[in-house]
Design an enzyme around this catalytic site. Structure first.
Site, mmCIF file in Angstrom:
data_model
loop_
_atom_site.group_PDB
_atom_site.id
_atom_site.type_symbol
_atom_site.label_atom_id
_atom_site.label_comp_id
_atom_site.label_asym_id
_atom_site.label_seq_id
_atom_site.Cartn_x
_atom_site.Cartn_y
_atom_site.Cartn_z
ATOM 1 N N ASP A 1 7.868 -0.953 -14.541
ATOM 2 C CA ASP A 1 8.243 -0.678 -13.144
ATOM 3 C C ASP A 1 8.719 -1.949 -12.456
ATOM 4 O OD1 ASP A 1 7.341 1.972 -13.480
ATOM 5 O OD2 ASP A 1 5.327 1.468 -12.776
ATOM 6 N N ASP B 1 -0.306 2.911 -15.959
ATOM 7 C CA ASP B 1 -0.128 1.925 -14.887
ATOM 8 C C ASP B 1 -1.424 1.152 -14.728
ATOM 9 O OD1 ASP B 1 2.524 2.697 -14.173
ATOM 10 O OD2 ASP B 1 1.709 4.423 -13.107
#
Length: 195
Positions: free
Chosen positions: A173, A147
């Protein structure tokens, strides 16, 4: 050319045949679809973009480093890794989550190829499938998801709600969340039109 419409028995009423009015219901109800290869192409492009961004983040960002502003006050680069889902739910379950994501992503794409949907649903479901598969690749390759995107305004909202900072996220995401929101909005609008 006028068409004859029967009213009461024995009556013939002449009604003008206006093509523009005749086609209105079918234009609204028509399910315009993409060819079956479009969801596969769209999902592939999004997966490649997600993997490219993750590779860039791994090469150029350092875990634990201070946030690097992309859009000051709106979006920062912050490298982190997650072995679970959002807010570190199911932490340490990277492999089972990867398998579940893979099944969801491939299942959605198989459905879109076998039963083409309207263009809106095709794009939205392709986004969700791409996001699921993008994070699957990380889970299977590294045992964790990379991430790198942090949104301070979203963190301000979640902190105000007592939920802590908004999770650092990635492009995959974003595809899942945005696709799901668009699906909900589309369902709501569709229900409003029906009523």
């Amino acid at each position: 050319m006028p068409s004859i419409v029967s009213g009461r028995p024995g009556d013939n009423v002449t009604q003008p045949d206006l093509p523009i009015l005749r086609d209105v219901p079918t234009l609204l109800e028509r399910q315009r679809t993409f060819p079956a290869w479009v969801p596969l192409l769209l999902a592939t492009l999004l997966i490649v973009a997600d993997q490219a961004l993750k590779a860039w983040a791994l090469a150029n960002l350092r875990e634990g480093a201070p946030p690097l502003p992309v859009l000051p006050g709106v979006l920062d680069w912050v490298l982190t890794f997650n072995t679970g889902a959002a807010w570190s739910l199911f932490a340490g379950s990277a492999l089972p989550l990867a398998i579940a994501r893979l099944l969801v992503g491939l299942g959605i794409l198989a459905y879109l190829v076998a039963r083409p949907q309207n263009r809106f649903l095709t794009v939205v479901l392709s986004m969700i499938a791409a996001g699921a598969i993008g994070n699957t690749i990380d889970g299977l390759r590294f045992g964790r998801v990379t991430d790198m995107l942090h949104a301070p305004p979203l963190s301000a909202i979640t902190r105000a709600l007592g939920a802590g900072d908004f999770p650092i996220f990635n492009l995959a995401d974003s595809c899942v969340v945005l696709g799901t929101l668009l699906l909900l909005i589309g369902s709501f609008v569709g229900e409003r039109k029906k009523s």
